[in-house]
Write a protein that holds these residues in place. Structure first.
Motif, short mmCIF file in Angstrom:
data_model
loop_
_atom_site.label_atom_id
_atom_site.label_comp_id
_atom_site.label_asym_id
_atom_site.label_seq_id
_atom_site.Cartn_x
_atom_site.Cartn_y
_atom_site.Cartn_z
N VAL A 160 0.83 -1.21 0.00
CA VAL A 160 0.00 0.00 0.00
C VAL A 160 0.86 1.25 0.00
CG1 VAL A 160 -2.04 -1.07 1.04
CG2 VAL A 160 -0.26 -0.10 2.53
N SER A 210 2.45 1.78 -3.42
CA SER A 210 1.46 2.40 -4.31
C SER A 210 1.28 3.87 -4.00
CB SER A 210 0.11 1.68 -4.17
OG SER A 210 0.20 0.33 -4.53
N TYR A 251 3.67 2.96 -9.73
CA TYR A 251 2.38 2.85 -9.04
C TYR A 251 1.60 1.65 -9.53
CZ TYR A 251 -2.65 3.45 -8.70
OH TYR A 251 -3.99 3.22 -8.53
N CYS A 260 0.43 -1.49 -7.30
CA CYS A 260 -1.01 -1.64 -7.05
C CYS A 260 -1.50 -2.98 -7.58
CB CYS A 260 -1.76 -0.48 -7.71
SG CYS A 260 -3.49 -0.37 -7.23
N LEU A 285 -0.38 -5.70 -5.24
CA LEU A 285 -1.19 -5.65 -4.03
C LEU A 285 -2.49 -6.41 -4.22
CD1 LEU A 285 -2.36 -4.47 -1.34
CD2 LEU A 285 -2.91 -2.40 -2.65
N PHE A 286 -3.20 -6.13 -5.29
CA PHE A 286 -4.50 -6.78 -5.48
C PHE A 286 -4.37 -8.23 -5.91
CE2 PHE A 286 -5.88 -2.42 -5.15
CZ PHE A 286 -7.08 -2.55 -4.46
N TYR A 344 -6.22 3.73 2.70
CA TYR A 344 -5.41 3.26 1.57
C TYR A 344 -6.16 3.31 0.25
CZ TYR A 344 -2.50 1.43 5.38
OH TYR A 344 -1.74 1.29 6.52
N HIS A 345 -7.46 3.02 0.28
CA HIS A 345 -8.24 3.01 -0.96
C HIS A 345 -8.21 4.36 -1.66
CE1 HIS A 345 -11.97 3.38 -3.37
NE2 HIS A 345 -11.74 2.11 -3.66
N CYS A 385 -5.18 2.92 -3.80
CA CYS A 385 -5.32 1.47 -3.91
C CYS A 385 -6.80 1.16 -4.13
CB CYS A 385 -4.83 0.80 -2.63
SG CYS A 385 -3.09 1.16 -2.24
N ASN A 386 -7.30 1.52 -5.32
CA ASN A 386 -8.74 1.62 -5.49
C ASN A 386 -9.33 0.72 -6.57
OD1 ASN A 386 -7.73 2.97 -7.70
ND2 ASN A 386 -8.84 4.88 -7.33
#
Length: 350
Positions: free
Chosen positions: A187, A190, A199, A203, A206-207, A246-247, A252-253
């Motif tokens: 996070v 990102s 980025y 990201c 992360l997902f 974070y979102h 991190c969306n």
């Protein structure tokens, strides 16, 4: 976490450096260990040490959860810093006369200076300070909770869970390493990315990892084994901060945790487990990230959302079996003076 560094453990680039180089988390400079045999000169001893935390910091939150679950509250006192720092970093402005009542200092940096004059690095939490000397002992956020579980056993409460069972350590370590690289640290990679490519790489990683964790948790209640372990503690502190900060703040969306049925139920299950949610202060979390990271959020505006009441909704994870504390029992009530203020807790709907 540190204002000069802007990240959760005082190891990220400064606000002035945002956008100039990729985020890199440095190693803890003070890595002494407090052990049962005192091998580093710091033996486990009830009442000797003070744990300094920020409720905003995920790495510090780990130590608070572990301390609660293991029942170390009477053996290891707790100092809570203001979530907002000034140019000298973490400060004790929540205490009378702006001083920690046990250490007698106004800034955590004073304990760092007592240990090493002119230390050039960031002043980070979590930190453990030797009360008699006023010197910092360790800021090794990766090791502190492992030592709580394995070195402080003589001071554990009766019924304390085994958070790092020998038979499962290899699997726990493997799971934690992936979560650390791509989730806990991901996070930040990102949010503090210096360019679009960096980025997107962080990201997406992360997902991808969250997808893997989701699959793992789809048919088992906890990450490793039948009860809570260190791996769950480490994942939880990122998940509980994900939608509030974070979102949006760290971009991190791709989706919210609340949009993932498995992770959202898992996070609620832990939040509602004694020792987890009773350490979480959403007010401190939001104010710290949005007001301190001025390189990311120059206006300092703190968003009103998200709605926190969902954290109290039934999670249904009991159907997967498992026993939260293994052969142990839940921790007792939160010690007086350590309760999360009402502003930091979800309010039940009536």
């Amino acid at each position: 976490m540190s204002p000069t560094n802007g990240a959760a453990d005082g190891t990220a680039s400064s606000n002035a450096a945002y956008g100039k180089k990729p985020f890199k988390r440095s190693r803890s400079h003070f890595a002494d260990r407090i052990t049962a045999d005192g091998r580093d000169g710091w033996p486990v001893e009830a009442g000797r040490y003070r744990l300094v935390v920020s409720r905003a910091c995920p790495w510090a939150n780990r130590t608070m959860i572990s301390r609660r679950l293991l029942g170390l509250e009477a053996a290891l006192s707790l100092a809570i810093t203001d979530p907002i720092q000034d140019d000298r970093s973490w400060r004790f402005t929540l205490d009378p006369e702006d001083r920690d009542p046990v250490l007698g200092i106004r800034y955590l940096s004073e304990a760092y200076d007592a240990r090493e004059t002119g230390y050039p690095g960031g002043v980070s939490v979590p930190a453990i300070v030797d009360v008699p000397s006023g010197k910092l002992v360790t800021n090794d956020f990766q090791q502190i909770t492992l030592d709580f579980a394995t070195q402080w056993t003589a001071l554990h409460r009766e019924g304390a869970p085994d958070l790092y069972p020998v038979a499962l350590r290899e699997e726990i370590d493997t799971v934690m390493e992936g979560v650390y690289q791509d989730v806990n640290n991901g996070v930040y990679r990102s949010g503090f990315a210096s360019d679009q490519e960096t980025y997107e790489k962080a990201c997406r990683a992360l997902f991808r990892r969250l997808d893997e964790v989701t699959e793992r948790l789809s048919d088992q209640r906890y990450l490793v084994g039948e009860s809570i372990t260190e791996a769950d503690v480490r994942l939880f502190t990122t998940l509980v901060r994900f939608d509030p900060v974070y979102h949006g703040h760290f971009k991190c969306n791709l989706w919210k945790i609340a949009e993932n049925p498995v992770l959202w139920a898992y996070a609620r299950d832990l939040y509602q487990t004694p020792g987890f949610g009773d350490t979480v202060d959403f007010d401190h979390i939001k104010r710290h990230y949005y007001q301190v990271h001025t390189g990311v959020n120059p206006t300092g505006i703190v968003p009103l959302g998200p709605d926190l009441t969902g954290w109290l909704a039934p999670h249904g994870r009991e159907r997967l079996g498992g026993r939260p504390f293994g052969d142990g029992t839940p921790p007792g009530a939160v010690p007086p003076g350590e309760e999360v203020p009402p502003a930091g807790r979800p309010v039940p709907r009536h």
